[in-house]
Structures are given as C-alpha cells and as structure tokens.
Design a protein around this motif. Structure first.
Motif, PDB file in Angstrom:
ATOM      1  N   ILE A 169       0.835  -1.210   0.000  1.00 37.23           N
ATOM      2  CA  ILE A 169       0.000   0.000   0.000  1.00 37.23           C
ATOM      3  C   ILE A 169       0.866   1.256   0.000  1.00 37.23           C
ATOM      4  CG2 ILE A 169      -1.555   1.355   1.473  1.00 37.23           C
ATOM      5  CD1 ILE A 169      -2.788  -1.444   2.270  1.00 37.23           C
ATOM      6  N   CYS A 170       1.890   1.279   0.842  1.00 35.75           N
ATOM      7  CA  CYS A 170       2.773   2.450   0.883  1.00 35.75           C
ATOM      8  C   CYS A 170       3.472   2.660  -0.458  1.00 35.75           C
ATOM      9  CB  CYS A 170       3.803   2.293   2.007  1.00 35.75           C
ATOM     10  SG  CYS A 170       3.123   2.505   3.670  1.00 35.75           S
ATOM     11  N   PHE A 171       3.877   1.570  -1.095  1.00 42.10           N
ATOM     12  CA  PHE A 171       4.508   1.697  -2.414  1.00 42.10           C
ATOM     13  C   PHE A 171       3.523   2.262  -3.428  1.00 42.10           C
ATOM     14  CE2 PHE A 171       5.466  -0.020  -6.646  1.00 42.10           C
ATOM     15  CZ  PHE A 171       6.751   0.474  -6.822  1.00 42.10           C
ATOM     16  N   GLN A 172       2.315   1.728  -3.435  1.00 44.40           N
ATOM     17  CA  GLN A 172       1.300   2.194  -4.383  1.00 44.40           C
ATOM     18  C   GLN A 172       1.004   3.675  -4.187  1.00 44.40           C
ATOM     19  OE1 GLN A 172       0.028   0.501  -6.843  1.00 44.40           O
ATOM     20  NE2 GLN A 172      -1.621   1.855  -7.514  1.00 44.40           N
ATOM     21  N   ALA A 173       0.995   4.119  -2.930  1.00 40.36           N
ATOM     22  CA  ALA A 173       0.708   5.525  -2.610  1.00 40.36           C
ATOM     23  C   ALA A 173       1.939   6.413  -2.728  1.00 40.36           C
ATOM     24  CB  ALA A 173       0.138   5.627  -1.201  1.00 40.36           C
ATOM     25  N   GLN A 174       3.108   5.814  -3.004  1.00 41.73           N
ATOM     26  CA  GLN A 174       4.385   6.532  -3.101  1.00 41.73           C
ATOM     27  C   GLN A 174       4.708   7.271  -1.810  1.00 41.73           C
ATOM     28  OE1 GLN A 174       5.382   8.362  -6.935  1.00 41.73           O
ATOM     29  NE2 GLN A 174       3.423   7.655  -7.755  1.00 41.73           N
TER      30      GLN A 174
ATOM     31  N   LEU B 244      -3.290   7.460  -0.175  1.00 38.80           N
ATOM     32  CA  LEU B 244      -3.227   6.315   0.728  1.00 38.80           C
ATOM     33  C   LEU B 244      -4.556   5.558   0.736  1.00 38.80           C
ATOM     34  CD1 LEU B 244      -1.524   4.774   2.810  1.00 38.80           C
ATOM     35  CD2 LEU B 244      -2.426   6.333   4.565  1.00 38.80           C
ATOM     36  N   TYR B 245      -5.644   6.276   0.822  1.00 39.53           N
ATOM     37  CA  TYR B 245      -6.975   5.658   0.819  1.00 39.53           C
ATOM     38  C   TYR B 245      -7.197   4.861  -0.471  1.00 39.53           C
ATOM     39  CZ  TYR B 245     -12.073   5.341   0.399  1.00 39.53           C
ATOM     40  OH  TYR B 245     -13.364   4.889   0.214  1.00 39.53           O
ATOM     41  N   GLU B 246      -6.868   5.457  -1.596  1.00 42.23           N
ATOM     42  CA  GLU B 246      -7.050   4.774  -2.874  1.00 42.23           C
ATOM     43  C   GLU B 246      -6.116   3.569  -3.002  1.00 42.23           C
ATOM     44  OE1 GLU B 246      -6.441   7.956  -5.620  1.00 42.23           O
ATOM     45  OE2 GLU B 246      -8.561   8.588  -5.581  1.00 42.23           O
ATOM     46  N   ALA B 247      -4.898   3.700  -2.463  1.00 44.94           N
ATOM     47  CA  ALA B 247      -3.942   2.592  -2.515  1.00 44.94           C
ATOM     48  C   ALA B 247      -4.418   1.415  -1.674  1.00 44.94           C
ATOM     49  CB  ALA B 247      -2.566   3.057  -2.044  1.00 44.94           C
ATOM     50  N   ILE B 248      -4.990   1.697  -0.515  1.00 45.80           N
ATOM     51  CA  ILE B 248      -5.516   0.625   0.341  1.00 45.80           C
ATOM     52  C   ILE B 248      -6.536  -0.203  -0.424  1.00 45.80           C
ATOM     53  CG2 ILE B 248      -6.978   0.170   2.359  1.00 45.80           C
ATOM     54  CD1 ILE B 248      -5.606   2.603   3.703  1.00 45.80           C
TER      55      ILE B 248
ATOM     56  N   SER C 170      10.212  -3.806   6.845  1.00 48.40           N
ATOM     57  CA  SER C 170       9.512  -2.968   5.872  1.00 48.40           C
ATOM     58  C   SER C 170      10.317  -2.920   4.574  1.00 48.40           C
ATOM     59  CB  SER C 170       9.325  -1.549   6.417  1.00 48.40           C
ATOM     60  OG  SER C 170       8.510  -1.560   7.571  1.00 48.40           O
ATOM     61  N   PHE C 171       9.670  -3.246   3.483  1.00 47.01           N
ATOM     62  CA  PHE C 171      10.283  -3.205   2.162  1.00 47.01           C
ATOM     63  C   PHE C 171       9.751  -1.983   1.423  1.00 47.01           C
ATOM     64  CE2 PHE C 171      10.246  -7.603   3.499  1.00 47.01           C
ATOM     65  CZ  PHE C 171      11.486  -8.101   3.112  1.00 47.01           C
ATOM     66  N   PHE C 172      10.666  -1.233   0.780  1.00 47.36           N
ATOM     67  CA  PHE C 172      10.237  -0.009   0.097  1.00 47.36           C
ATOM     68  C   PHE C 172      11.287   0.405  -0.935  1.00 47.36           C
ATOM     69  CE2 PHE C 172      12.796   1.137   3.704  1.00 47.36           C
ATOM     70  CZ  PHE C 172      13.611   2.146   3.257  1.00 47.36           C
TER      71      PHE C 172
ATOM     72  N   VAL D 119      13.675   5.644  -3.656  1.00 43.74           N
ATOM     73  CA  VAL D 119      13.555   6.685  -4.656  1.00 43.74           C
ATOM     74  C   VAL D 119      12.086   7.080  -4.867  1.00 43.74           C
ATOM     75  CG1 VAL D 119      13.984   7.341  -7.062  1.00 43.74           C
ATOM     76  CG2 VAL D 119      15.674   5.990  -5.796  1.00 43.74           C
ATOM     77  N   CYS D 120      11.244   6.086  -5.040  1.00 41.70           N
ATOM     78  CA  CYS D 120       9.824   6.342  -5.348  1.00 41.70           C
ATOM     79  C   CYS D 120       8.999   6.719  -4.119  1.00 41.70           C
ATOM     80  CB  CYS D 120       9.186   5.101  -5.986  1.00 41.70           C
ATOM     81  SG  CYS D 120       9.802   4.726  -7.627  1.00 41.70           S
ATOM     82  N   GLN D 121       9.417   6.285  -2.953  1.00 41.80           N
ATOM     83  CA  GLN D 121       8.619   6.523  -1.749  1.00 41.80           C
ATOM     84  C   GLN D 121       9.296   7.577  -0.888  1.00 41.80           C
ATOM     85  OE1 GLN D 121       8.181   1.879  -1.523  1.00 41.80           O
ATOM     86  NE2 GLN D 121       6.818   2.762   0.024  1.00 41.80           N
ATOM     87  N   HIS D 122       8.598   8.695  -0.739  1.00 44.45           N
ATOM     88  CA  HIS D 122       9.207   9.859  -0.115  1.00 44.45           C
ATOM     89  C   HIS D 122       8.822   9.962   1.361  1.00 44.45           C
ATOM     90  CE1 HIS D 122       9.963  10.799  -4.259  1.00 44.45           C
ATOM     91  NE2 HIS D 122       8.681  10.856  -4.524  1.00 44.45           N
TER      92      HIS D 122
END
Length: 267
Positions: free
Chosen positions: A175-180, A198-202, A259-261, A264-267
């Motif tokens: 979810i965190c990856f999808q939401a960046q 985040l809501y949309e990624a969930i 936690s895997f992330f 670069v993409c996740q700020h």
C-alpha cells in the motif's frame, strides 16, 4: 501470515465447498489448537452443519447450525487444504474436518487456532477490530476522519488491527509503495493529497490481492490456479529492481517490523 486477501480467498473457496454441508468426522491431532476438551469439541462439531463462512479481518468464522461458531486464525505459518484422502498433503495436520465431498485439512497451526465459541464470546473477541477497508461504507471522508488523530508511522498504523482490519506486514508495504509514501512517514504529517493517495492505494492493493488469490503459495485444492497468484511490488523483494524506477528495493526495520520499500519512489 495470511492477511485480508488470503483469508477472503479462502472464504470464497470454502463457500463453494462446505456451505450447507454436514461435518461427518472431526480429527484433532493437536489439542492446543482448540479451546475446549477434545470430547466436548467432537460432541458439538461432529454432525453439525456449516451454514455460512464469514471473514472478519484475518479471521474466518464457520457458523454452525447449532448457533456456535468455529473461529479460525491461521497466525504465522498456518494454511488449509481441501480434497480427498489421496490428495492429502504430506504435512502434519493439526485438525481435519471431513465432509461428504472432501476433507478440510488445517496445517501449520503452531500459533494458529480453531476455537469453538458462542455469539457473546465472538462479539467480545472481535470488538476491538477497526473498520473493514473494503466495506462500501468506509468512504474517503470516513478515512480522513479516521486517520486525523493518528500520530504513528504509516507502517505501524496500517498493521494496527484497531485502526483497519486485515492489513499486515505484506500489504502495508504494498500500500505504501502504491501511494508513493515511505512507510516511516508519520500519519499526522500527511497532506490531504497524500491521504487520498493512501486511501485509494488501500482499496486498490487489497482488491488486486483478492482478485489474484493473495500471495500465499500453498494451493487450496488440487489444480488450484488462483491461490498465490498475487505478485508483490516490494514485499520480500530486497535488492530486486523497483518496478517503477529500477532502483533496488530496500529492507529496513521500523518498530521491530520488517519494511520493504523503494527509497527513490517513496518519499
């Protein structure tokens, strides 16, 4: 550990096979996997009919015609298999429920359990669970209000079952990856745009997980082509290239949780 998509997949597959079916035989090979003495369990479960299979968070509920419920939590390492005797996996089965159309094997219940409970116990046991994230009633506005006073990291917030039901280590990272968003980001520092992401990624990740049968690699029956079809985006992909930017996925411990992330993409 099986999470919402895995348990929802089990629920749907079980619905097709055991709903309305009588439990012809019960075998208990590990007494610690149940919560009542074996004779009591057998007396109440054997010959009972499964009237409904329901999922709540990471639990499955086998509602019996007696009014009692078998409450299942697979915990870490637990899984199920359904089939005839000749298909029986070459693994230790803690519990076996036999139906006219096959056997339901409970495997790997070292920490998991199948408890026989009444309605009051069930209500109390599940009372602290947060909202179901895929419930149509769980709207964007409801999510904004729900997260408004949260101050912890996204990783620990998402896996907290009193915040949202059914999300664990795997799908929180997805979810965190999808939401960046970086999993260490504090919930109370999110902008409205980030909250919406985040809501949309969930919803997107969990729906995708269900559609692809979850990430567990144990088939549920012979010829099962659904279970385990979900391919993770970052979870358990340390040092593999990010699907977006090709930089290596990193692994970090956050509050004792892996936690895997993508850095670069996740700020």
């Amino acid at each position: 550990m099986p999470e919402l998509p895995e348990m929802e997949t089990y629920k749907r597959l079980l619905h097709e096979r055991v709903r309305g079916k009588k439990i012809d035989q019960v075998i208990i090979n590990r007494e610690k996997s149940i919560n009542v003495p074996v004779p009591s369990f057998l007396a109440e479960v054997q010959s009972a009919t499964v009237v409904e299979v329901e999922r709540k968070a990471k639990h499955l509920l086998f509602h019996l015609n007696s009014g009692k419920t078998l409450l299942l939590h697979l915990m870490l390492g637990g899984w199920m298999y359904f089939g005839p005797d000749e298909d029986s996996p070459d693994r230790t089965k803690q519990i076996i429920l036999s139906f006219q159309n096959g056997n339901l094997y409970f495997i790997g219940l070292r920490l998991g359990y199948l408890h026989l409970v009444d309605e009051q116990y069930l209500k109390e046991e599940l009372a602290d669970l947060g909202p179901e994230p895929l419930d149509p009633a769980f709207t964007k506005e409801g999510f904004f209000e729900h997260i408004r006073n949260r101050r912890g990291m996204l990783k620990t917030t998402l896996v907290n079952q009193s915040f949202l039901s059914g999300i664990g280590n795997c799908y929180s990272d997805e979810i965190c990856f999808q939401a960046q968003l970086h999993p260490a980001t504090k919930a109370d520092e999110l902008t409205d745009v980030q909250k919406l992401s985040l809501y949309e990624a969930i919803r997107q990740i969990l729906q995708s997980g269900i559609a692809q049968g979850g990430y567990m690699d144990h088939p549920f029956f012979m010829g099962d082509q659904l279970t385990g079809g979900y391919k993770t985006l970052v979870y358990d992909r340390e040092d593999q290239p990010c699907f977006r930017c090709k930089n290596p996925i990193q692994l970090e411990e956050l509050s004792s949780k892996k936690s895997f992330f993508c850095p670069v993409c996740q700020h």
